[in-house]
Design an enzyme around this catalytic site. Structure first.
Site, PDB file in Angstrom:
ATOM      1  N   HIS A 143       0.844  -1.203   0.000  1.00 17.54           N
ATOM      2  CA  HIS A 143       0.000   0.000   0.000  1.00 17.54           C
ATOM      3  C   HIS A 143       0.888   1.266   0.000  1.00 17.54           C
ATOM      4  CE1 HIS A 143      -3.071   2.807   1.386  1.00 17.54           C
ATOM      5  NE2 HIS A 143      -3.972   1.876   1.471  1.00 17.54           N
ATOM      6  N   GLU A 247      -0.839   1.691  -5.332  1.00 14.31           N
ATOM      7  CA  GLU A 247      -0.675   0.446  -4.593  1.00 14.31           C
ATOM      8  C   GLU A 247      -0.611  -0.768  -5.515  1.00 14.31           C
ATOM      9  OE1 GLU A 247      -3.947   0.490  -1.736  1.00 14.31           O
ATOM     10  OE2 GLU A 247      -3.832   2.683  -1.760  1.00 14.31           O
TER      11      GLU A 247
HETATM   12  O1  TA6 Z   1      -6.195   1.754  -0.480  1.00 14.87           O
HETATM   13  C1  TA6 Z   1      -7.118   2.797  -0.280  1.00 14.87           C
HETATM   14  C2  TA6 Z   1      -7.839   2.564   1.046  1.00 14.87           C
HETATM   15  O2  TA6 Z   1      -8.545   1.353   1.029  1.00 14.87           O
HETATM   16  C3  TA6 Z   1      -8.751   3.760   1.322  1.00 14.87           C
HETATM   17  O3  TA6 Z   1     -10.116   3.411   1.216  1.00 14.87           O
HETATM   18  C4  TA6 Z   1      -8.356   4.170   2.741  1.00 14.87           C
HETATM   19  O4  TA6 Z   1      -9.128   3.461   3.699  1.00 14.87           O
HETATM   20  C5  TA6 Z   1      -6.880   3.748   2.738  1.00 14.87           C
HETATM   21  O5  TA6 Z   1      -6.893   2.490   2.112  1.00 14.87           O
HETATM   22  C6  TA6 Z   1      -6.205   3.771   4.089  1.00 14.87           C
HETATM   23  O6  TA6 Z   1      -6.715   2.772   4.908  1.00 14.87           O
HETATM   24  P1  TA6 Z   1      -6.192   2.759   6.440  1.00 14.87           P
HETATM   25  O7  TA6 Z   1      -6.899   1.611   7.096  1.00 14.87           O
HETATM   26  O8  TA6 Z   1      -4.704   2.573   6.386  1.00 14.87           O
HETATM   27  O9  TA6 Z   1      -6.569   4.089   6.984  1.00 14.87           O
END
Ligand code: TA6
Length: 280
Positions: A143, A247
């Site tokens: 991510h 990501e």
């Molecule tokens: O990858 C994008 C996502 O799924 C967004 O929807 C947002 O929730 C982000 O990940 C961050 O997630 P987190 O749980 O690390 O705050």
């Protein structure tokens, strides 16, 4: 935390979540973004760098009590190896195995290995072995948070024609046009069935960042913009212009099913991303 400091590059990687929080190749500014409000606490994810999401992405289906994005980024991984390569790059290997806590959330045996090479490029490799006797089905995400001069002035290429789920408008699959992606508001898209490399063009930052990948069929592009940033306690209200997530993952229609291999070497799946910076 490991601190890497060599003529080729500098970097940081925590045992917590096997979480890379910094990479700066020689001659460049830091490439990964970190929130100034990040937690560094047991049971909480670090905000920025390269969180590892496994074995699910987003909320866990049918279990609101489970941590978002799985447990891998919340566990303490084990340092398995550190090697200096011939080109001066440093390769760090960390491992994570199923335990009673993970089996309580996800009743499977697995071995995970995160191998990261800090050098002129950043090489990220996540290998999952099925060490049980049942098939396992999982999502996996590198991510990655990138530092940009101003997200309102960047563009992303590589996803032309790709189908995607728009988390902000879940009315069904959409298809990306041929134009580069620009960010004009909260953006949260899961592109599927794509193995393409992406290029993050940051002209105001005088650089372009290329993300090449193998073993990954999905890509997410995310920026929280104003309101979502305010809603995250570990994300500064005014930090969103300085970052974008591109990501590398397998999720949704591209989630991985790994059969068991009883009595033989475990069946494994490897997803990798290589990040390279070029000055514009
Ligand atoms: O990858 C994008 C996502 O799924 C967004 O929807 C947002 O929730 C982000 O990940 C961050 O997630 P987190 O749980 O690390 O705050």
């Amino acid at each position: 935390m490991l601190v890497i400091d060599t003529p080729a590059a500098s970097g940081r990687m925590y045992l917590h979540g096997a979480h890379v929080t910094a990479w700066r190749p020689a001659g460049h500014e830091p490439v990964l973004w970190m929130s100034g409000k990040s937690w560094y606490e047991t049971g909480k994810p670090i905000r920025g760098g390269v969180p590892i999401c496994f074995p699910w992405f987003g909320p866990k289906a049918g279990d609101a009590s489970a941590p978002a994005h799985g447990f891998a980024r919340l566990k303490n991984w084990t340092l398995a190896d550190v090697t200096r390569n011939a080109d001066g790059a440093i390769t760090v290997t960390m491992t994570l195995y199923a335990d009673d806590a993970t089996r309580a959330m996800w009743p499977h045996d697995f071995a995970a290995m995160m191998r990261v090479t800090f050098g002129p490029t950043l090489q990220l490799e996540l290998r999952i072995d099925n060490t049980g006797d049942q098939p396992i089905h999982f999502a996996e995400v590198l991510h990655t948070y990138f530092a940009v001069s101003d997200v309102r002035q960047v563009s992303v290429t590589g996803l032309a024609g790709a189908m995607y789920h728009d988390r902000l408008d879940p009315t069904g699959l959409k298809t990306r046009g041929d134009q580069p992606i620009t960010i004009t508001g909260e953006t949260d898209r899961l592109y599927i069935h794509t193995e393409s490399a992406c290029v993050l063009n940051d002209p105001a930052g005088h650089r372009a960042i290329t993300i090449r990948k193998t073993g990954s069929r999905s890509t997410v592009v995310w920026n929280p913009w104003v309101n979502k940033s305010k809603a995250m306690p570990d994300f500064g209200d005014d930090e969103w212009p300085g970052m974008i997530c591109i990501e590398t993952l397998n999720a949704g229609e591209n989630a991985v099913t790994l059969p068991p291999a009883p009595g033989t070497a475990a069946q494994s799946h490897t997803m990798a991303a290589t990040i390279e910076v070029k000055r514009l």
